[in-house]
Design a protein around this motif. Structure first.
Motif, short mmCIF file in Angstrom:
data_model
loop_
_atom_site.label_atom_id
_atom_site.label_comp_id
_atom_site.label_asym_id
_atom_site.label_seq_id
_atom_site.Cartn_x
_atom_site.Cartn_y
_atom_site.Cartn_z
N GLY A 1 0.86 -1.45 0.20
CA GLY A 1 -0.09 -0.08 -0.11
C GLY A 1 0.63 1.38 0.15
O GLY A 1 1.70 1.26 0.57
N ASP A 2 0.73 1.95 -1.39
CA ASP A 2 1.17 3.14 -1.36
C ASP A 2 2.96 3.59 -1.30
O ASP A 2 3.47 4.26 -0.22
N VAL A 3 3.53 2.10 -1.66
CA VAL A 3 4.23 2.20 -1.92
C VAL A 3 5.08 2.68 -3.53
O VAL A 3 5.69 1.07 -4.19
N ARG A 4 5.30 3.82 -3.14
CA ARG A 4 5.81 4.73 -4.53
C ARG A 4 7.32 4.95 -5.33
O ARG A 4 7.23 5.23 -6.41
N THR A 5 7.76 4.55 -4.07
CA THR A 5 9.29 5.26 -4.69
C THR A 5 10.21 4.73 -3.72
O THR A 5 9.88 3.90 -2.64
N VAL A 6 10.84 4.69 -4.12
CA VAL A 6 12.48 3.42 -2.92
C VAL A 6 12.18 4.37 -1.31
O VAL A 6 12.03 3.64 -0.75
N GLU A 7 11.92 5.74 -1.10
CA GLU A 7 11.84 6.09 0.10
C GLU A 7 10.36 5.97 0.76
O GLU A 7 10.83 5.55 2.35
N ASP A 8 9.46 5.38 0.35
CA ASP A 8 8.08 4.64 0.67
C ASP A 8 8.39 3.52 1.58
O ASP A 8 8.52 3.39 2.89
N GLY A 9 8.95 2.72 0.70
CA GLY A 9 9.89 1.43 0.40
C GLY A 9 9.96 1.52 1.65
O GLY A 9 9.71 0.43 2.56
N LEU A 10 11.13 2.39 1.95
CA LEU A 10 12.47 1.87 2.93
C LEU A 10 11.33 2.47 4.42
O LEU A 10 11.33 2.08 5.34
N ARG A 11 11.21 4.09 4.29
CA ARG A 11 10.31 4.50 5.15
C ARG A 11 9.24 2.90 6.21
O ARG A 11 9.04 2.71 7.64
N VAL A 12 8.58 2.26 5.21
CA VAL A 12 7.54 1.48 5.42
C VAL A 12 8.18 0.15 6.42
O VAL A 12 7.37 -0.06 7.39
N LEU A 13 9.65 -0.24 6.11
CA LEU A 13 10.29 -1.48 6.46
C LEU A 13 10.74 -0.77 7.99
O LEU A 13 10.30 -1.43 8.83
N GLU A 14 11.07 0.96 7.76
CA GLU A 14 11.61 0.83 8.79
C GLU A 14 10.39 0.87 9.63
O GLU A 14 10.48 0.91 10.89
N GLN A 15 9.33 1.55 9.40
CA GLN A 15 8.33 1.32 11.08
C GLN A 15 7.55 0.23 11.58
O GLN A 15 7.66 0.52 12.31
N THR A 16 7.45 -0.64 10.15
CA THR A 16 6.92 -1.59 10.60
C THR A 16 7.42 -2.63 10.45
O THR A 16 6.53 -3.57 11.25
N LYS A 17 8.58 -3.24 10.36
CA LYS A 17 9.82 -4.28 10.54
C LYS A 17 8.82 -5.60 10.31
O LYS A 17 9.47 -6.15 10.79
N ALA A 18 7.94 -5.18 9.21
CA ALA A 18 7.05 -6.24 8.25
C ALA A 18 8.98 -6.77 7.67
O ALA A 18 9.80 -6.37 7.26
N ALA A 19 8.14 -7.85 7.13
CA ALA A 19 9.56 -8.69 6.97
C ALA A 19 9.69 -8.49 5.42
O ALA A 19 10.45 -9.37 4.65
N GLY A 20 9.05 -7.87 4.16
CA GLY A 20 9.23 -7.43 3.10
C GLY A 20 7.78 -6.90 2.81
O GLY A 20 7.02 -6.29 3.80
N LEU A 21 8.17 -6.23 0.97
CA LEU A 21 6.94 -5.38 0.51
C LEU A 21 6.46 -5.76 -0.59
O LEU A 21 6.73 -6.66 -1.39
#
Length: 219
Positions: A105-125
């Motif tokens: 959801g709403d991962v449109r840029t590298v910055e978005d992806g890195l931020r979501v991973l850092e925020q959520t601690k998810a296993a992947g995107l």
């Protein structure tokens, strides 16, 4: 490839053949669907129909049903693509389940992806519209490079991408207007201002030949 069970409708029993006043039936149906898969089990789900907290009542079902991965898009069915994906809920889901969670959801840029991973601690995107607009996003995310390619590189990628879509869609869909309509639908995900004028011209193309000629001219 692992089988995927998409539970967008099961997150909204009142809109499916599962009755809202029979939650046990809905739960049993989910468990049966999950347990019918004998290999890796991956659940792809929204967080609920109208209640964003609904996902938390489903987590025990997925855990007891032997789910291997959970792909979570933190929007409700009613929300559709309005507003922003609430990755605060993704964070809570990661904290409350032992299942590996893939954030979507709403991962449109590298910055978005890195931020979501850092925020959520998810296993992947999982990438959707962001990857349609920028197919090289996968590559840059894996490399952890937030830098945007130069215009010439983006133009070359866009030419290759649109030409490939046009070729493949001609083998799938029938009729010039249907083919063009399907190809043009990807423009809804693209917001690169450097190509706004040229994309506007592509949207106005009336024939496949005209569209193909305009693609070649993308610079």
């Amino acid at each position: 490839m692992a089988p995927v069970i998409t539970l967008y409708s099961l997150a909204a029993p009142e809109k499916s053949n599962l009755r809202a006043d029979q939650p046990i039936l809905a739960n049993e149906t989910i468990l049966l669907a999950v347990q019918a898969i004998v290999s890796a089990r991956l659940i792809n789900i929204l967080i609920g129909y109208s209640d964003p907290q609904q996902i938390f009542s489903l987590l025990p079902l997925f855990e007891s049903g032997g789910v291997d991965f959970l792909v979570l898009h933190p929007r409700t069915v009613l929300q559709e693509y309005k507003g922003l994906a609430d990755h605060g809920i993704t964070t809570r889901v990661v904290q409350e389940t032992g299942l590996p969670v893939i954030a979507n959801g709403d991962v449109r840029t590298v910055e978005d992806g890195l931020r979501v991973l850092e925020q959520t601690k998810a296993a992947g995107l999982m990438l959707g519209r962001g990857a349609i607009a920028d197919p090289l996003l996968f590559q840059r995310l894996r490399a952890g490079r937030p830098d945007q390619p130069e215009r010439a590189a983006r133009a070359a990628m866009l030419r290759h991408y649109l030409a490939g879509l046009l070729e493949r869609y001609q083998g799938i869909f029938c009729g010039e207007q249907q083919i063009l309509g399907k190809v043009k639908s990807v423009f809804a995900t693209m917001d690169d201002p450097d190509f706004a004028k040229q994309i506007k011209g592509l949207k106005k193309a009336r024939t496949i030949r005209q569209f193909a000629d305009l693609v070649v001219q993308l610079t």
